[in-house]
Scaffold this active site. Structure first.
Site, PDB file in Angstrom:
ATOM      1  N   ARG A  16       0.816  -1.217   0.000  1.00 36.32           N
ATOM      2  CA  ARG A  16       0.000   0.000   0.000  1.00 36.32           C
ATOM      3  C   ARG A  16       0.852   1.271   0.000  1.00 36.32           C
ATOM      4  O   ARG A  16       0.477   2.275   0.615  1.00 36.32           O
ATOM      5  CB  ARG A  16      -0.938   0.045   1.220  1.00 36.32           C
ATOM      6  N   ARG A  69      -3.269   6.485   1.477  1.00 38.41           N
ATOM      7  CA  ARG A  69      -3.748   7.693   2.149  1.00 38.41           C
ATOM      8  C   ARG A  69      -2.771   8.354   3.105  1.00 38.41           C
ATOM      9  O   ARG A  69      -2.999   9.476   3.534  1.00 38.41           O
ATOM     10  CB  ARG A  69      -5.058   7.371   2.888  1.00 38.41           C
ATOM     11  N   ARG A  90      -6.826  11.601  -5.228  1.00 40.21           N
ATOM     12  CA  ARG A  90      -8.078  10.891  -4.969  1.00 40.21           C
ATOM     13  C   ARG A  90      -9.255  11.872  -4.923  1.00 40.21           C
ATOM     14  O   ARG A  90     -10.340  11.580  -5.439  1.00 40.21           O
ATOM     15  CB  ARG A  90      -7.972  10.134  -3.646  1.00 40.21           C
ATOM     16  N   TYR A 120     -14.850 -12.052  -0.064  1.00 42.40           N
ATOM     17  CA  TYR A 120     -15.590 -10.801  -0.275  1.00 42.40           C
ATOM     18  C   TYR A 120     -16.832 -11.028  -1.137  1.00 42.40           C
ATOM     19  O   TYR A 120     -17.864 -10.392  -0.931  1.00 42.40           O
ATOM     20  CB  TYR A 120     -14.690  -9.758  -0.944  1.00 42.40           C
ATOM     21  N   ASP A 180      -6.939  -2.553  -7.265  1.00 43.21           N
ATOM     22  CA  ASP A 180      -7.429  -3.252  -6.078  1.00 43.21           C
ATOM     23  C   ASP A 180      -7.683  -4.706  -6.430  1.00 43.21           C
ATOM     24  O   ASP A 180      -7.898  -5.033  -7.604  1.00 43.21           O
ATOM     25  CB  ASP A 180      -8.711  -2.615  -5.548  1.00 43.21           C
TER      26      ASP A 180
HETATM   27  O1  CP3 Z   1      -0.053  -1.495  -2.555  1.00 44.94           O
HETATM   28  C1  CP3 Z   1      -0.338  -0.561  -3.339  1.00 44.94           C
HETATM   29  O2  CP3 Z   1       0.079   0.603  -3.210  1.00 44.94           O
HETATM   30  C2  CP3 Z   1      -1.181  -0.907  -4.542  1.00 44.94           C
HETATM   31  C3  CP3 Z   1      -2.579  -0.764  -4.432  1.00 44.94           C
HETATM   32  C4  CP3 Z   1      -3.444  -1.738  -3.636  1.00 44.94           C
HETATM   33  C5  CP3 Z   1      -4.686  -1.320  -3.095  1.00 44.94           C
HETATM   34  N1  CP3 Z   1      -5.315  -2.413  -2.600  1.00 44.94           N
HETATM   35  C6  CP3 Z   1      -5.192   0.057  -3.115  1.00 44.94           C
HETATM   36  C7  CP3 Z   1      -6.214   0.448  -2.133  1.00 44.94           C
HETATM   37  C8  CP3 Z   1      -3.318  -3.122  -3.391  1.00 44.94           C
HETATM   38  C9  CP3 Z   1      -2.163  -4.058  -3.703  1.00 44.94           C
HETATM   39  C10 CP3 Z   1      -4.526  -3.531  -2.738  1.00 44.94           C
HETATM   40  C11 CP3 Z   1      -4.821  -4.925  -2.366  1.00 44.94           C
HETATM   41  C12 CP3 Z   1      -5.989  -5.221  -1.537  1.00 44.94           C
HETATM   42  N2  CP3 Z   1      -7.230  -4.655  -1.571  1.00 44.94           N
HETATM   43  C13 CP3 Z   1      -6.040  -6.282  -0.593  1.00 44.94           C
HETATM   44  C14 CP3 Z   1      -4.922  -7.250  -0.312  1.00 44.94           C
HETATM   45  C15 CP3 Z   1      -3.862  -6.653   0.526  1.00 44.94           C
HETATM   46  C16 CP3 Z   1      -4.268  -6.426   1.956  1.00 44.94           C
HETATM   47  O3  CP3 Z   1      -4.261  -5.245   2.348  1.00 44.94           O
HETATM   48  O4  CP3 Z   1      -4.550  -7.372   2.645  1.00 44.94           O
HETATM   49  C17 CP3 Z   1      -7.332  -6.278  -0.022  1.00 44.94           C
HETATM   50  C18 CP3 Z   1      -7.824  -7.213   1.056  1.00 44.94           C
HETATM   51  C19 CP3 Z   1      -8.080  -5.254  -0.660  1.00 44.94           C
HETATM   52  C20 CP3 Z   1      -9.514  -4.904  -0.446  1.00 44.94           C
HETATM   53  C21 CP3 Z   1      -9.661  -3.530   0.039  1.00 44.94           C
HETATM   54  N3  CP3 Z   1      -9.427  -2.404  -0.728  1.00 44.94           N
HETATM   55  C22 CP3 Z   1     -10.097  -3.110   1.314  1.00 44.94           C
HETATM   56  C23 CP3 Z   1     -10.457  -4.024   2.448  1.00 44.94           C
HETATM   57  C24 CP3 Z   1     -10.109  -1.703   1.289  1.00 44.94           C
HETATM   58  C25 CP3 Z   1     -10.596  -0.793   2.378  1.00 44.94           C
HETATM   59  C26 CP3 Z   1      -9.649  -0.773   3.516  1.00 44.94           C
HETATM   60  C27 CP3 Z   1      -8.836   0.474   3.484  1.00 44.94           C
HETATM   61  O5  CP3 Z   1      -7.600   0.379   3.572  1.00 44.94           O
HETATM   62  O6  CP3 Z   1      -9.465   1.532   3.417  1.00 44.94           O
HETATM   63  C28 CP3 Z   1      -9.648  -1.282   0.021  1.00 44.94           C
HETATM   64  C29 CP3 Z   1      -9.467   0.119  -0.459  1.00 44.94           C
HETATM   65  C30 CP3 Z   1      -8.113   0.505  -0.948  1.00 44.94           C
HETATM   66  N4  CP3 Z   1      -7.390  -0.204  -1.875  1.00 44.94           N
HETATM   67  C31 CP3 Z   1      -7.388   1.680  -0.602  1.00 44.94           C
HETATM   68  C32 CP3 Z   1      -6.193   1.652  -1.342  1.00 44.94           C
HETATM   69  C33 CP3 Z   1      -5.096   2.684  -1.375  1.00 44.94           C
HETATM   70  C34 CP3 Z   1      -7.846   2.776   0.341  1.00 44.94           C
HETATM   71  C35 CP3 Z   1      -9.062   3.388  -0.243  1.00 44.94           C
HETATM   72  C36 CP3 Z   1      -9.096   4.869  -0.384  1.00 44.94           C
HETATM   73  O7  CP3 Z   1      -8.193   5.520  -0.954  1.00 44.94           O
HETATM   74  O8  CP3 Z   1     -10.129   5.375   0.038  1.00 44.94           O
END
Ligand code: CP3
Length: 357
Positions: A29, A33, A42, A156, A79
């Site tokens: 990640r 944020r 964003r 999910y 994602d």
């Molecule tokens: O790593 C990176 O920089 C690349 C981008 C990336 C995102 N999600 C962007 C994201 C990657 C590799 C993921 C993978 C992802 N997404 C996983 C597996 C990795 C892990 O964290 O276990 C999972 C389970 C998800 C599903 C997901 N996406 C959730 C549960 C959430 C909400 C939780 C949160 O952190 O807010 C997301 C949203 C998400 N995906 C964000 C980002 C940067 C935050 C959302 C935002 O900007 O509002």
């Protein structure tokens, strides 16, 4: 695809367990944020999906952490839930909440209707982002493509949102294993096609996030998670676009399964912070590279603690090839970016010192 020469191949060399001048690092990640510039882009995009589905925005945020820190790899901004979204489940991210599907799949009728999405259709935006990022990177560092594991995506898809225990998908697996396998097989074929398409578009390494593999006991883990990651790894090995790319599997909370995970034929394994990475190396380090494993919460401590704990992970791994430094899970929004700089610089400095003996 651009035949650009990689100027920094530490990450790929470490995955192949070849010697490197220091330990490569990237951060799960890393585009997120905790970076004010990410929050600004964003806001312009209007929503998370607005950001992810627009290749120019996705490219912009992918590069943001690389402009600030000396990271050794870029990861596609996207994602894991893009696949179920493309299957018609209707993904949204509510402000301040996690992901939500308008149409979860919970019965034979819904599962029977699922098909492998078109990588040049519904998911073309992802491949366009990969192509654009490769071009804009110009060989600075390699680009990682990724997907969720079939099991984690199924969690999910059945639950319809995040959950502490994903009890619905577990109930499906217990009550109707044949139906669960049908779902997992469709998702696994989609994941394989998705990763092959990313490789074809220019991804230089592939990672599979099995975030919820650790929710399963050993036997169900093998039946519902490992088996389908193996299916994906096999498919990647048999396609000319992906055959030569390193594949990293990350099953969070599944430290007891390291040997079984190494048996899939993957190149590297992600390790969360509940394992000692030196012990993990002794268990499987002869066969795969390891990626990890600093507790992400350490980044909320002082810079001195960040540096000390990063050195402790490097010392635990020791002077051996095959280590990619990372966190044991994703970085959280409240982290001060200055601490990420301390982390990256400490890993490179101490990695060099370890090699010097
Ligand atoms: O790593 C990176 O920089 C690349 C981008 C990336 C995102 N999600 C962007 C994201 C990657 C590799 C993921 C993978 C992802 N997404 C996983 C597996 C990795 C892990 O964290 O276990 C999972 C389970 C998800 C599903 C997901 N996406 C959730 C549960 C959430 C909400 C939780 C949160 O952190 O807010 C997301 C949203 C998400 N995906 C964000 C980002 C940067 C935050 C959302 C935002 O900007 O509002």
């Amino acid at each position: 695809m651009a035949a650009d020469v990689l100027r920094n191949d530490r990450f790929l060399r470490a995955l192949r367990r070849e010697p490197t001048d220091t330990t490569p690092i990237w951060v799960m990640r890393q585009a997120g944020r905790y970076l004010p510039e990410y929050r600004a882009t964003r806001a312009r995009a209007g929503s998370f999906m607005g950001l992810a589905t627009n290749p120019e925005y996705a490219c912009e945020v992918t590069l943001q952490p690389l402009d600030r820190f000396e990271l050794d790899a870029a990861i596609l901004f996207s994602d894991i839930l893009t696949i179920p979204d493309a299957m018609g489940l209707g993904l949204s991210f509510e402000q301040g909440e996690g992901p939500r599907f308008a149409n979860p799949v919970r019965d034979a009728a819904a599962i029977g209707k699922l098909t492998v999405p078109d990588m040049d259709g519904e998911l073309r935006y992802v491949m366009d982002a990969v192509r654009l990022i490769r071009k804009e990177l110009g060989g600075r560092v390699p680009l990682i493509g990724f997907s969720g594991s079939p099991w984690t995506l199924a969690c999910y898809m059945v639950e319809g949102e995040g959950s502490r225990d994903f009890a619905r998908v577990k109930a499906l697996a217990w009550n109707d294993p044949a139906l669960a396998h049908r779902l997992l097989d469709t998702v696994a074929r989609s994941v394989a096609a998705y990763l092959v398409a990313q490789a074809h578009a220019g991804a230089q390494a592939l990672m599979i996030f099995d975030t919820w593999g650790g929710l399963l006991g050993p036997a169900p883990f093998r039946e519902f998670s490992l088996r389908y990651m193996t299916q994906v790894v096999d498919a990647l090995k048999s396609d000319p676009s992906s055959r030569d790319l390193p594949v990293i599997l990350f099953s969070k909370g599944a430290g007891g399964q390291l040997e079984a995970l190494a048996d899939t034929g993957c190149t590297g394994l992600g390790v969360d912070w509940t394992l000692d990475i030196g012990e993990a190396r002794r268990r499987v380090g002869g066969r795969v590279a390891l990626q990890g494993n600093l507790d992400p919460a350490v980044l909320r401590a002082s810079p001195e603690v960040v540096a000390r704990e990063a050195r402790a992970v490097l010392d635990a791994f020791g002077n051996h090839p095959g280590h990619v430094f990372n966190l044991g899970h994703g970085i959280t929004p409240e982290v001060d970016p200055e601490n990420v700089k301390v982390l990256v610089d400490t890993v490179h400095e101490h990695g060099r010192a370890i090699r010097a003996g």
